[in-house]
Design a protein around this motif. Structure first.
Motif, PDB file in Angstrom:
ATOM      1  N   GLU A   1      45.611  44.546  40.809  1.00  0.00           N
ATOM      2  CA  GLU A   1      45.498  43.522  41.857  1.00  0.00           C
ATOM      3  C   GLU A   1      44.883  44.076  43.139  1.00  0.00           C
ATOM      4  OE1 GLU A   1      46.020  40.425  41.430  1.00  0.00           O
ATOM      5  OE2 GLU A   1      47.343  40.230  39.685  1.00  0.00           O
ATOM      6  N   ASP A   2      44.911  45.391  43.293  1.00  0.00           N
ATOM      7  CA  ASP A   2      44.401  46.017  44.515  1.00  0.00           C
ATOM      8  C   ASP A   2      43.091  46.747  44.280  1.00  0.00           C
ATOM      9  OD1 ASP A   2      46.730  45.248  46.037  1.00  0.00           O
ATOM     10  OD2 ASP A   2      47.828  46.838  44.982  1.00  0.00           O
ATOM     11  N   TYR A   3      42.338  46.302  43.270  1.00  0.00           N
ATOM     12  CA  TYR A   3      41.089  46.993  42.947  1.00  0.00           C
ATOM     13  C   TYR A   3      40.135  46.956  44.135  1.00  0.00           C
ATOM     14  CZ  TYR A   3      37.191  48.613  40.053  1.00  0.00           C
ATOM     15  OH  TYR A   3      36.139  49.338  39.519  1.00  0.00           O
ATOM     16  N   TRP A   4      39.428  48.072  44.333  1.00  0.00           N
ATOM     17  CA  TRP A   4      38.609  48.239  45.533  1.00  0.00           C
ATOM     18  C   TRP A   4      37.317  47.440  45.515  1.00  0.00           C
ATOM     19  CZ3 TRP A   4      33.788  50.734  45.005  1.00  0.00           C
ATOM     20  CH2 TRP A   4      33.581  51.382  43.784  1.00  0.00           C
ATOM     21  N   GLN A   5      36.857  46.995  44.358  1.00  0.00           N
ATOM     22  CA  GLN A   5      35.646  46.166  44.312  1.00  0.00           C
ATOM     23  C   GLN A   5      36.054  44.699  44.455  1.00  0.00           C
ATOM     24  OE1 GLN A   5      32.334  47.133  41.794  1.00  0.00           O
ATOM     25  NE2 GLN A   5      33.372  48.924  40.955  1.00  0.00           N
ATOM     26  N   ASP A   6      35.650  44.098  45.545  1.00  0.00           N
ATOM     27  CA  ASP A   6      36.093  42.750  45.891  1.00  0.00           C
ATOM     28  C   ASP A   6      35.841  41.754  44.766  1.00  0.00           C
ATOM     29  OD1 ASP A   6      36.920  43.617  48.358  1.00  0.00           O
ATOM     30  OD2 ASP A   6      35.113  42.945  49.429  1.00  0.00           O
ATOM     31  N   GLY A   7      36.885  40.954  44.473  1.00  0.00           N
ATOM     32  CA  GLY A   7      36.754  39.873  43.512  1.00  0.00           C
ATOM     33  C   GLY A   7      36.912  40.290  42.069  1.00  0.00           C
ATOM     34  N   LEU A   8      37.022  41.583  41.804  1.00  0.00           N
ATOM     35  CA  LEU A   8      37.134  42.080  40.436  1.00  0.00           C
ATOM     36  C   LEU A   8      38.505  42.719  40.217  1.00  0.00           C
ATOM     37  CD1 LEU A   8      33.613  43.775  40.020  1.00  0.00           C
ATOM     38  CD2 LEU A   8      34.311  41.493  39.277  1.00  0.00           C
ATOM     39  N   PRO A   9      38.976  42.746  38.990  1.00  0.00           N
ATOM     40  CA  PRO A   9      38.400  42.159  37.775  1.00  0.00           C
ATOM     41  C   PRO A   9      38.784  40.692  37.648  1.00  0.00           C
ATOM     42  CG  PRO A   9      40.423  43.278  37.211  1.00  0.00           C
ATOM     43  CD  PRO A   9      40.222  43.493  38.684  1.00  0.00           C
ATOM     44  N   TYR A  10      38.205  40.031  36.654  1.00  0.00           N
ATOM     45  CA  TYR A  10      38.507  38.626  36.407  1.00  0.00           C
ATOM     46  C   TYR A  10      39.691  38.436  35.467  1.00  0.00           C
ATOM     47  CZ  TYR A  10      33.858  38.020  38.416  1.00  0.00           C
ATOM     48  OH  TYR A  10      32.769  38.047  39.243  1.00  0.00           O
ATOM     49  N   LEU A  11      39.786  39.295  34.469  1.00  0.00           N
ATOM     50  CA  LEU A  11      40.822  39.155  33.452  1.00  0.00           C
ATOM     51  C   LEU A  11      42.195  39.562  33.987  1.00  0.00           C
ATOM     52  CD1 LEU A  11      38.796  40.862  30.596  1.00  0.00           C
ATOM     53  CD2 LEU A  11      39.406  38.426  30.646  1.00  0.00           C
ATOM     54  N   ASP A  12      43.247  38.992  33.388  1.00  0.00           N
ATOM     55  CA  ASP A  12      44.614  39.395  33.712  1.00  0.00           C
ATOM     56  C   ASP A  12      45.042  40.633  32.944  1.00  0.00           C
ATOM     57  OD1 ASP A  12      45.101  37.345  35.534  1.00  0.00           O
ATOM     58  OD2 ASP A  12      45.901  35.990  34.006  1.00  0.00           O
ATOM     59  N   SER A  13      44.538  40.780  31.739  1.00  0.00           N
ATOM     60  CA  SER A  13      44.972  41.907  30.910  1.00  0.00           C
ATOM     61  C   SER A  13      43.973  42.180  29.794  1.00  0.00           C
ATOM     62  CB  SER A  13      46.355  41.633  30.304  1.00  0.00           C
ATOM     63  OG  SER A  13      46.343  40.464  29.513  1.00  0.00           O
TER      64      SER A  13
ATOM     65  N   LEU B   1      30.032  51.762  24.979  1.00  0.00           N
ATOM     66  CA  LEU B   1      31.374  51.525  25.503  1.00  0.00           C
ATOM     67  C   LEU B   1      31.451  50.168  26.208  1.00  0.00           C
ATOM     68  CD1 LEU B   1      32.040  55.102  26.907  1.00  0.00           C
ATOM     69  CD2 LEU B   1      32.667  54.175  24.664  1.00  0.00           C
ATOM     70  N   ILE B   2      32.663  49.644  26.297  1.00  0.00           N
ATOM     71  CA  ILE B   2      32.872  48.316  26.869  1.00  0.00           C
ATOM     72  C   ILE B   2      33.436  48.457  28.274  1.00  0.00           C
ATOM     73  CG2 ILE B   2      34.101  46.126  26.628  1.00  0.00           C
ATOM     74  CD1 ILE B   2      34.199  46.691  23.583  1.00  0.00           C
ATOM     75  N   ARG B   3      32.628  48.104  29.271  1.00  0.00           N
ATOM     76  CA  ARG B   3      33.062  48.119  30.665  1.00  0.00           C
ATOM     77  C   ARG B   3      33.581  46.719  31.005  1.00  0.00           C
ATOM     78  NH1 ARG B   3      29.437  51.770  29.402  1.00  0.00           N
ATOM     79  NH2 ARG B   3      29.201  53.695  30.614  1.00  0.00           N
ATOM     80  N   THR B   4      34.812  46.653  31.456  1.00  0.00           N
ATOM     81  CA  THR B   4      35.522  45.372  31.488  1.00  0.00           C
ATOM     82  C   THR B   4      35.657  44.729  32.862  1.00  0.00           C
ATOM     83  OG1 THR B   4      37.596  46.618  31.649  1.00  0.00           O
ATOM     84  CG2 THR B   4      36.887  45.929  29.446  1.00  0.00           C
ATOM     85  N   ALA B   5      35.260  45.407  33.931  1.00  0.00           N
ATOM     86  CA  ALA B   5      35.504  44.890  35.284  1.00  0.00           C
ATOM     87  C   ALA B   5      34.898  43.502  35.498  1.00  0.00           C
ATOM     88  CB  ALA B   5      34.971  45.861  36.331  1.00  0.00           C
ATOM     89  N   GLU B   6      33.728  43.241  34.913  1.00  0.00           N
ATOM     90  CA  GLU B   6      33.032  41.978  35.157  1.00  0.00           C
ATOM     91  C   GLU B   6      33.102  41.021  33.972  1.00  0.00           C
ATOM     92  OE1 GLU B   6      29.180  42.360  36.988  1.00  0.00           O
ATOM     93  OE2 GLU B   6      29.686  44.310  37.824  1.00  0.00           O
ATOM     94  N   ILE B   7      33.890  41.355  32.966  1.00  0.00           N
ATOM     95  CA  ILE B   7      34.035  40.458  31.816  1.00  0.00           C
ATOM     96  C   ILE B   7      35.007  39.335  32.149  1.00  0.00           C
ATOM     97  CG2 ILE B   7      34.978  40.289  29.474  1.00  0.00           C
ATOM     98  CD1 ILE B   7      33.749  42.937  28.810  1.00  0.00           C
ATOM     99  N   TRP B   8      34.682  38.127  31.709  1.00  0.00           N
ATOM    100  CA  TRP B   8      35.577  36.981  31.881  1.00  0.00           C
ATOM    101  C   TRP B   8      35.492  36.082  30.658  1.00  0.00           C
ATOM    102  CZ3 TRP B   8      33.174  32.066  32.456  1.00  0.00           C
ATOM    103  CH2 TRP B   8      31.792  32.099  32.720  1.00  0.00           C
TER     104      TRP B   8
ATOM    105  N   GLY C   1      44.619  55.891  37.112  1.00  0.00           N
ATOM    106  CA  GLY C   1      43.299  56.051  37.697  1.00  0.00           C
ATOM    107  C   GLY C   1      43.114  55.109  38.864  1.00  0.00           C
ATOM    108  N   THR C   2      41.851  54.799  39.185  1.00  0.00           N
ATOM    109  CA  THR C   2      41.538  53.826  40.240  1.00  0.00           C
ATOM    110  C   THR C   2      40.866  52.587  39.663  1.00  0.00           C
ATOM    111  OG1 THR C   2      39.305  54.684  40.661  1.00  0.00           O
ATOM    112  CG2 THR C   2      41.115  55.712  41.894  1.00  0.00           C
ATOM    113  N   GLY C   3      40.801  52.485  38.342  1.00  0.00           N
ATOM    114  CA  GLY C   3      39.992  51.470  37.681  1.00  0.00           C
ATOM    115  C   GLY C   3      40.504  50.051  37.815  1.00  0.00           C
ATOM    116  N   PRO C   4      39.765  49.095  37.241  1.00  0.00           N
ATOM    117  CA  PRO C   4      40.092  47.679  37.383  1.00  0.00           C
ATOM    118  C   PRO C   4      41.373  47.257  36.667  1.00  0.00           C
ATOM    119  CG  PRO C   4      38.248  47.965  35.868  1.00  0.00           C
ATOM    120  CD  PRO C   4      38.502  49.297  36.498  1.00  0.00           C
TER     121      PRO C   4
END
Length: 521
Positions: free
Chosen positions: A223-235, A512-519, A202-205
């Motif tokens: 690493e190339d996610y289109w929303q700047d600075g996201l995501p925070y988590l490595d995995s 559901l759990i949206r993870t892009a902004e979770i840290w 997909g295009t997700g985080p």
């Protein structure tokens, strides 16, 4: 003239994450903080692994073919959608940065984010959107019912796509906030074919890395996610833990950071009193119960279905199984839905009434059937309670517990008499009822067909006036509570628990759990 609906993408509110004290670890070291942020000041930190407890395996990681809520948990991290819902239940833009709707409600023009790429390097553009619409309206896709109103999809230019509907369709934008709006890579689908579900793109985080059936699903940072600075988590690691009591134990030990919505209700008070955890206990959009296969005995006899309905003590189920974290159900519409009405009030349990119904249907001596359900402790408890309730009227219920993916597959194929499957719910009532009851609907596992129901639910999805839609759903439910192709038990709350070193989680009513902004700390 068209009316312009300008919906602007909300920037990531990284500075407004809830401030929690550090607590149990959950695997994965936390790395650097973003530029200008200092450790410990509540600002998001980069790095770490989020361990998510998933209470059943995700059987098919392909939005175009998926029929499971467990898939949807994983999808939130792999796939972006054209739109999403926010914490207020409002439709907000994602891959579509804004859209226009014609005055007659038939033409939607989507203006897309630019510079977005799929995980395999394929460009996200209007051609990719058209590919996804074409794929999801294919007869083989469970999405076909959701998108039945789509007449034509046209690429206007590289980042503009026009969707023309055959008739007004009230839930259209809402539907695009779920699987029908998730964008898959056309290149990956064409190259992988049926194997796409084992290597989703997909295009997700986060990007898919590996899957160990029945054990875990691992995703890694895009690493190339289109929303700047996201995501925070490595995995992210989704750990398949079918016993929710084990989930609670793993939360305590730090092996799990956050649960799905099936956190054990008996542990709510315990974790609420523990400063290391946060409990979310909120009303949801779902319903639970079981399908009856009305295409063959015993449930081709309506009286057999009606007898089960009047024998069930739903209050006892809610109290003993869900510890009150649910409400009794008798319809497809939970209390927060505008279509909710008196049909959701179940009949009073009555053995005497059940026996009268059985006699009317020529079933004086009762009958025997097999109830298929998932192999979890909670589902076993529910099955045993139902078994005891039905026995009082001479009905013998045999229990067969099987793996969830197998249960879903057998139900889809009609290889069942009664099958315990619920629905996680959607914001618009159409998505909670239409495909379940419309003749040949993609989720009409009961094999139910009723011309008047077909007319009512079709009219309701065309009607744009909410009050008139509710009246149509009321009329439909008046028939359905008599026909009973599906027996409802309860609307359960979404109960999610996470450790206090997890930040940035925003509760949405779909659970559901949206993870892009979770840290993590």
């Amino acid at each position: 003239m068209s009316k312009r609906i300008k919906v602007l993408l909300v920037a990531a509110m990284v500075g407004l994450a809830m401030l929690f004290a550090a607590a149990c670890g959950g695997g994965g070291d936390v790395g650097d903080t973003p530029d200008g942020a200092e450790d410990g000041d509540g600002s998001p930190q980069y790095g770490g692994t989020l361990n998510v407890a998933l209470s059943s395996d995700a059987p098919r990681l392909d939005p175009g073919l998926s029929s499971s809520v467990y898939d949807r948990y994983v999808f939130q991290s792999i796939f972006d959608k054209l739109a999403d819902i926010d914490e207020n239940g409002e439709v907000v833009p994602v891959l579509a940065k804004n859209w226009d709707v014609s005055d007659d409600g038939l033409t939607y023009t989507f203006h897309l984010q630019e510079g977005v790429k799929f995980h395999d390097g394929t460009d996200f553009n209007a051609e990719a959107v058209k590919f996804n619409f074409d794929r999801n309206t294919d007869p083989a896709s469970p999405r076909r019912g959701e998108l039945a109103a789509v007449k034509e999809v046209t690429v206007v230019d590289e980042y503009t796509v026009e969707v023309v509907l055959s008739e007004p369709f009230a839930p259209f934008l809402s539907i695009l906030t779920d699987r029908a709006g998730m964008m898959v890579s056309p290149t990956a689908v064409e190259e992988l074919g049926e194997d796409f579900a084992n290597s989703p793109v997909g295009t997700g985080p986060f990007k898919f890395e590996s899957l160990m059936k029945g054990n875990n699903i691992t995703l890694v940072k895009n690493e190339d996610y289109w929303q700047d600075g996201l995501p925070y988590l490595d995995s992210i690691v989704f750990k398949i833990i079918t016993d929710t009591n084990v989930t609670a134990t793993n939360l305590k030990s730090g092996q799990v950071d956050i649960s799905d919505w099936r956190f054990p209700t008996k542990e709510i008070a315990n974790f609420e009193n523990d400063d290391n955890f946060v409990i979310v206990n909120e009303a949801s959009q779902n319903y639970n119960g079981f399908y009856l296969n009305i295409s063959k005995p015993p449930f081709d006899n309506k009286h057999a279905r009606q007898a089960l309905d009047v024998l069930m003590d739903r209050e006892a189920l809610v109290d003993l199984v869900k510890d009150g974290a649910a409400t009794v159900a008798h319809s497809y519409f939970s209390p927060g839905c505008f279509a909710h009405g008196d049909s959701d009030i179940p009949p009073e349990p009555s053995v005497e009434k059940a026996k009268e119904i059985l006699a009317e249907g020529g079933l004086e001596d009762g009958f025997t059937f097999t109830y298929k359900t998932a192999a979890t402790p909670e589902q076993q408890q529910i099955a045993e309670m139902l078994q005891s309730m039905f026995k009082e009227a001479g009905i013998t219920m045999n229990i067969e517990q099987i793996e969830f993916g197998t249960l879903l597959d057998q139900t889809i194929k009609g290889e069942f008499e009664a099958a315990a499957l619920g629905w996680s719910g959607r914001p618009d009532p159409d998505q909670n009822i239409f495909d379940d009851v419309f003749t040949d609907g993609s989720m009409n596992y009961s094999r139910f067909s009723h011309p008047e129901i077909d007319e009512l639910v079709t009219a309701a999805r065309k009607e744009l006036d909410q009050d008139k839609r509710k009246a149509l759903y009321d009329d439909a439910m008046e028939i359905l509570v008599d026909e009973l192709p599906y027996i409802f038990t309860y609307h359960e709350n979404n109960v999610i628990c996470h450790s206090k070193n997890v930040h940035g989680f925003t509760y949405i009513s779909d659970g559901l759990i949206r993870t892009a902004e979770i840290w993590k700390d």
